[in-house]
Design a protein around this motif. Sequence first.
Motif, PDB file in Angstrom:
ATOM      1  N   GLY A 103     108.542  -2.444  -3.331  1.00  0.00           N
ATOM      2  CA  GLY A 103     109.977  -2.630  -3.146  1.00  0.00           C
ATOM      3  C   GLY A 103     110.822  -2.104  -4.274  1.00  0.00           C
ATOM      4  O   GLY A 103     112.053  -2.190  -4.232  1.00  0.00           O
ATOM      5  N   LEU A 104     110.199  -1.557  -5.298  1.00  0.00           N
ATOM      6  CA  LEU A 104     110.943  -1.111  -6.471  1.00  0.00           C
ATOM      7  C   LEU A 104     111.702   0.174  -6.162  1.00  0.00           C
ATOM      8  O   LEU A 104     111.143   1.137  -5.635  1.00  0.00           O
ATOM      9  CB  LEU A 104     109.976  -0.863  -7.640  1.00  0.00           C
ATOM     10  CG  LEU A 104     110.607  -0.458  -8.973  1.00  0.00           C
ATOM     11  CD1 LEU A 104     111.370  -1.632  -9.575  1.00  0.00           C
ATOM     12  CD2 LEU A 104     109.536   0.020  -9.944  1.00  0.00           C
ATOM     13  N   ALA A 105     112.980   0.178  -6.490  1.00  0.00           N
ATOM     14  CA  ALA A 105     113.776   1.394  -6.291  1.00  0.00           C
ATOM     15  C   ALA A 105     113.276   2.476  -7.231  1.00  0.00           C
ATOM     16  O   ALA A 105     112.937   2.195  -8.385  1.00  0.00           O
ATOM     17  CB  ALA A 105     115.252   1.100  -6.566  1.00  0.00           C
ATOM     18  N   GLU A 137     100.998   7.620   0.591  1.00  0.00           N
ATOM     19  CA  GLU A 137     101.290   8.274  -0.679  1.00  0.00           C
ATOM     20  C   GLU A 137     102.795   8.348  -0.962  1.00  0.00           C
ATOM     21  O   GLU A 137     103.207   8.617  -2.089  1.00  0.00           O
ATOM     22  CB  GLU A 137     100.668   9.663  -0.706  1.00  0.00           C
ATOM     23  CG  GLU A 137      99.152   9.616  -0.748  1.00  0.00           C
ATOM     24  CD  GLU A 137      98.530  10.996  -0.765  1.00  0.00           C
ATOM     25  OE1 GLU A 137      99.271  11.974  -0.929  1.00  0.00           O
ATOM     26  OE2 GLU A 137      97.302  11.079  -0.603  1.00  0.00           O
ATOM     27  N   PHE A 138     103.633   8.119   0.047  1.00  0.00           N
ATOM     28  CA  PHE A 138     105.070   8.074  -0.187  1.00  0.00           C
ATOM     29  C   PHE A 138     105.423   6.948  -1.158  1.00  0.00           C
ATOM     30  O   PHE A 138     106.406   7.031  -1.880  1.00  0.00           O
ATOM     31  CB  PHE A 138     105.832   7.876   1.126  1.00  0.00           C
ATOM     32  CG  PHE A 138     106.491   9.119   1.638  1.00  0.00           C
ATOM     33  CD1 PHE A 138     107.446   9.774   0.884  1.00  0.00           C
ATOM     34  CD2 PHE A 138     106.172   9.632   2.882  1.00  0.00           C
ATOM     35  CE1 PHE A 138     108.071  10.912   1.355  1.00  0.00           C
ATOM     36  CE2 PHE A 138     106.787  10.771   3.366  1.00  0.00           C
ATOM     37  CZ  PHE A 138     107.744  11.420   2.608  1.00  0.00           C
ATOM     38  N   GLY A 139     104.621   5.864  -1.117  1.00  0.00           N
ATOM     39  CA  GLY A 139     104.854   4.759  -2.034  1.00  0.00           C
ATOM     40  C   GLY A 139     106.270   4.233  -1.953  1.00  0.00           C
ATOM     41  O   GLY A 139     106.778   3.913  -0.871  1.00  0.00           O
ATOM     42  N   ARG A 140     106.938   4.138  -3.094  1.00  0.00           N
ATOM     43  CA  ARG A 140     108.273   3.538  -3.178  1.00  0.00           C
ATOM     44  C   ARG A 140     109.352   4.363  -2.486  1.00  0.00           C
ATOM     45  O   ARG A 140     110.462   3.903  -2.295  1.00  0.00           O
ATOM     46  CB  ARG A 140     108.646   3.337  -4.652  1.00  0.00           C
ATOM     47  CG  ARG A 140     107.742   2.340  -5.359  1.00  0.00           C
ATOM     48  CD  ARG A 140     108.008   2.270  -6.850  1.00  0.00           C
ATOM     49  NE  ARG A 140     107.639   3.516  -7.527  1.00  0.00           N
ATOM     50  CZ  ARG A 140     108.499   4.418  -7.950  1.00  0.00           C
ATOM     51  NH1 ARG A 140     109.784   4.263  -7.741  1.00  0.00           N
ATOM     52  NH2 ARG A 140     108.086   5.504  -8.576  1.00  0.00           N
ATOM     53  N   PHE A 141     109.022   5.624  -2.140  1.00  0.00           N
ATOM     54  CA  PHE A 141     110.025   6.475  -1.500  1.00  0.00           C
ATOM     55  C   PHE A 141     109.977   6.393   0.019  1.00  0.00           C
ATOM     56  O   PHE A 141     110.767   7.052   0.705  1.00  0.00           O
ATOM     57  CB  PHE A 141     109.812   7.935  -1.928  1.00  0.00           C
ATOM     58  CG  PHE A 141     110.168   8.198  -3.361  1.00  0.00           C
ATOM     59  CD1 PHE A 141     111.472   8.446  -3.744  1.00  0.00           C
ATOM     60  CD2 PHE A 141     109.182   8.180  -4.333  1.00  0.00           C
ATOM     61  CE1 PHE A 141     111.781   8.698  -5.070  1.00  0.00           C
ATOM     62  CE2 PHE A 141     109.489   8.422  -5.653  1.00  0.00           C
ATOM     63  CZ  PHE A 141     110.796   8.678  -6.033  1.00  0.00           C
ATOM     64  N   ALA A 142     109.035   5.605   0.567  1.00  0.00           N
ATOM     65  CA  ALA A 142     108.827   5.606   2.010  1.00  0.00           C
ATOM     66  C   ALA A 142     110.069   5.187   2.775  1.00  0.00           C
ATOM     67  O   ALA A 142     110.460   5.811   3.775  1.00  0.00           O
ATOM     68  CB  ALA A 142     107.652   4.693   2.370  1.00  0.00           C
ATOM     69  N   GLY A 143     110.721   4.115   2.334  1.00  0.00           N
ATOM     70  CA  GLY A 143     111.898   3.626   3.045  1.00  0.00           C
ATOM     71  C   GLY A 143     113.018   4.636   3.058  1.00  0.00           C
ATOM     72  O   GLY A 143     113.638   4.895   4.111  1.00  0.00           O
TER      73      GLY A 143
END
Length: 942
Positions: free
Chosen positions: A578-580, A685-691
């Motif tokens: 959830g980290l921006a 692999e998108f990790g924190r950028f998925a959203g």
Amino acid sequence: MSDATGLPLLKRIMAQTHADARSLYAPERLRFALELAQNGKSASDFLPTLRSRLETITGSHNFTLEPLFEDQSGAENLFFVFAPDGLDRTLPDEMLFAIAHDLRRELDLVSCEPDTGAQVFSDPDPDPPTTTEGAVLDATCWVHGTPPEPKDWALAKTNVPAAWALAPGKGEGIIVAQPDTGIAEHQELAQTHFDFTRSLNLIEGGKQPTDPLTSAMSNPGHGTGTASVLASAGSGTISGSAPGATIVPIRCINDVKIFNAIPVARAVDHAVSVGAHVITMSLGGLWSSPLRAAIRRAIAADVIVLSAAGNCVGLVVWPARYPEMIAVGGTDVDDRKWKGSSTGSSVDFSAPAQHVWKAVRSDTVSQTNAIAPGQGTSFATALCAGIAALWLERHGRSAVIAKARTRGVSVQALFAAAVRQTAHRPAGFPSGLGAGVIDAEALVALPLPQIGTSQIETASPDAADPSGGLSDALGALFGPGAPDPAFDWAAHGAELSALLVADIRAGRGREDAATEARAFRQSSSALTEAAASSRDSRIAHLVLRGRPAAPSIMIRSSVSPERLGRLLSGFGAAAQPGLAPEAAASVSPEQGRTALDGPGRARALRSLERRLESSADAAGETLIEESDRALAELHTHGTGAKLNEINAIRLEALVSLTERPAIPVVTRQTPDGDTVQTVDVNDPEFGRFAGMAAIALPALEQGALASVGRIDGDGIHLGTGWVVGPGLVMTNRHVLEEFAAPLPRLDDPESWQIYRDTWINFSPQAVDLKQNFKITGVAFAGAQQIRTYPVSFAKLDLALLTVATNNDAGGALPAPVAIAANAPSQAQSLFALGYPAPPHYIPRDEDGQMRQDVIERLRTIFGLQYRRKYFSPGSMMAQPHQWVFDHDATTLGGNSGSLVGTLSDEVAAVGLHFAGDWLRANHAHDLIAVLAARPGLVGLLP
């Protein structure tokens, strides 16, 4: 290649020539050396006919043609210089050699060679820029530490003060010519004996060889430094080895790192014509027929000619590599190899090259009394040239010449034999550095009649070697081979040496014969044909190979606590879905350490396991186990962990997969049956950028993803570009320079000549012909030539290309990508969209050694695929220049020209990617700032 190669290309560019007030030997000028069989005629006899034939085959009379050497009477062959008026050397090497081969054929020449401005030789820098392979080499061959004292230690080490007692004039009456960058005012040279009546300035013209000390030179003041080691007369702090000698400076190069053989050959010939007794060359580059001819002429005139073996390249370079030359290697204060010295059987002897005190003058306003310790075989060579002057003074030059005649050898061979016989060779002296360290006292004390016959035989050159040391150089790279007696070295030697040096600089050695270590350098079609038919398999192996296929990695010198802290922070950020993205920098190393408990390590290894799913062998399991152990070490000890370099690089790359991934662009079918380009936002692999990627996906599918394409010239991946307007594609100027030449000059050109058949393909793997469009011209380009080393933020690395809007397969050019209304802000989420490609160079460690093991392991772990379209999310990091911002999206070579867009507020273009390093900051032009600074661009863009 397109049909605009060789003579057709020469005709096209010469049609745009105009008057040229520059010297024939200006560094950037387009220039060829023409070698003709003499056939009993003089140069003046040939000149009118040669000019007429050149006018006929080029369709122009706007060129300069003159003899290369002042007096060619009695020469075996004749040499001329041909230079089209008003044209800079803006073409790549393979095009220059293609023109040369056509000229050779049409004019019935023995050889024809272009000046290529080859970057081979370098005097290392203690703190070079870190953005290029050449800079990495400079860094890895520099030795840090406290310089020896006193400052005349190098003279003491070679017993020069004792030799002065035997040659009390300290070289008096001996004329030493120095082809170099020229001379600048300096206190160390205030009492040096210069003879400027014999000097020459081939760069600006005239006799005064003044070094301009400009910032454009990579090593301003080089000639001043070498002259001080040779002949500083003690008016300052240091002394040269021959302070009584007379120095004739010849300004023939503007930069020791950029080698042009034709002016150097002219400088050697001039030195002979003005009566030089010794010629010292602290420079080096490629094989050259005219340069070898000039050196042979000098040796025949009883001149001693010395050259530096080479620095930071791993191969003895030319002219030192010619059998006729005296090649000087480099040692340190303990008679060990200086770290950066080239070594090999071509080296005759060595001298101090590490922390040798010299005069320093780097610009026109700096003080004129500065000295500093220098490193390089440049200074070893200058020191030895002074010792040669002492030797000639001691015995008398006429007596030396008479003795050489009696022994049936040249003065050159006699001197080399004497040095070999008297050199100091301590126990454990390194191989490849010749007979030992030069001993001036023993040398000048040795009576001429006592120079041993065996030493003379060893020092006598193999003048019959038509390869000029090239066959031996091929052996250094590929091992012994069967030389092809029919191979035409005169026709192809210069180009072969260019390919050979490119491979060596890329880190290739005999222990590594894989094509992955091949530096990408195309050969001309003439050389390709000659190599294919040659019986020497080494030539075919060198020429007939493709591009490398290895990831771009910068090897760090140590696994420091600071580096481990960054690594821990990365794992900590990756563990917080959830980290921006903009808050990732706030994660502490201790948080990362906590996150690497058992479950955390398993989570961190998932991406690695997925990539190895298709390989169930023991090697893959071992890699996972080793990575798991390294993560456990981090969890237990934090920044005090003991990781080796391999594991540190593995884990850094592992973080980049989840923190800064590269997601392949693919296609999908819409419910309406249309095909669109997309990315899998569910890819873990998108990790924190998925959203953010999921929210932006509809806009990406409707625009940017389809509008970015791969630029290929003659089937070679050159870079990336993207549609920015109707019939307009944006890319970097340095990508443009790969397929088009600026005319008539590099900076502020009047036009561009496309010399490769160049297309842009917008499909994910750049194979769909319906998405392939012809690049037809250049609508705009940054005014200045782009050299990627070092990166200059002040230069605009941007170009707008005109492109066909439809193709024969029925495809239409994708829609333009809109440019954002607002500039990006610090920590804003971005994406880079482009086509990463294999790098041109293999990384080296701090000792300058290639790390092929690292390359192979990382390829096995991550299975990187190249030359396809990737979407790489990241963040803006900083703004180091008015129109440049840094970002941390993952890029590789081939991403040059990539679209940098926003992932917040709107999906629009904010930047043009132009440079970057693995695991370091990447650089992009801020398009808002560029448009403000270049209003003329606004009218070209929608």
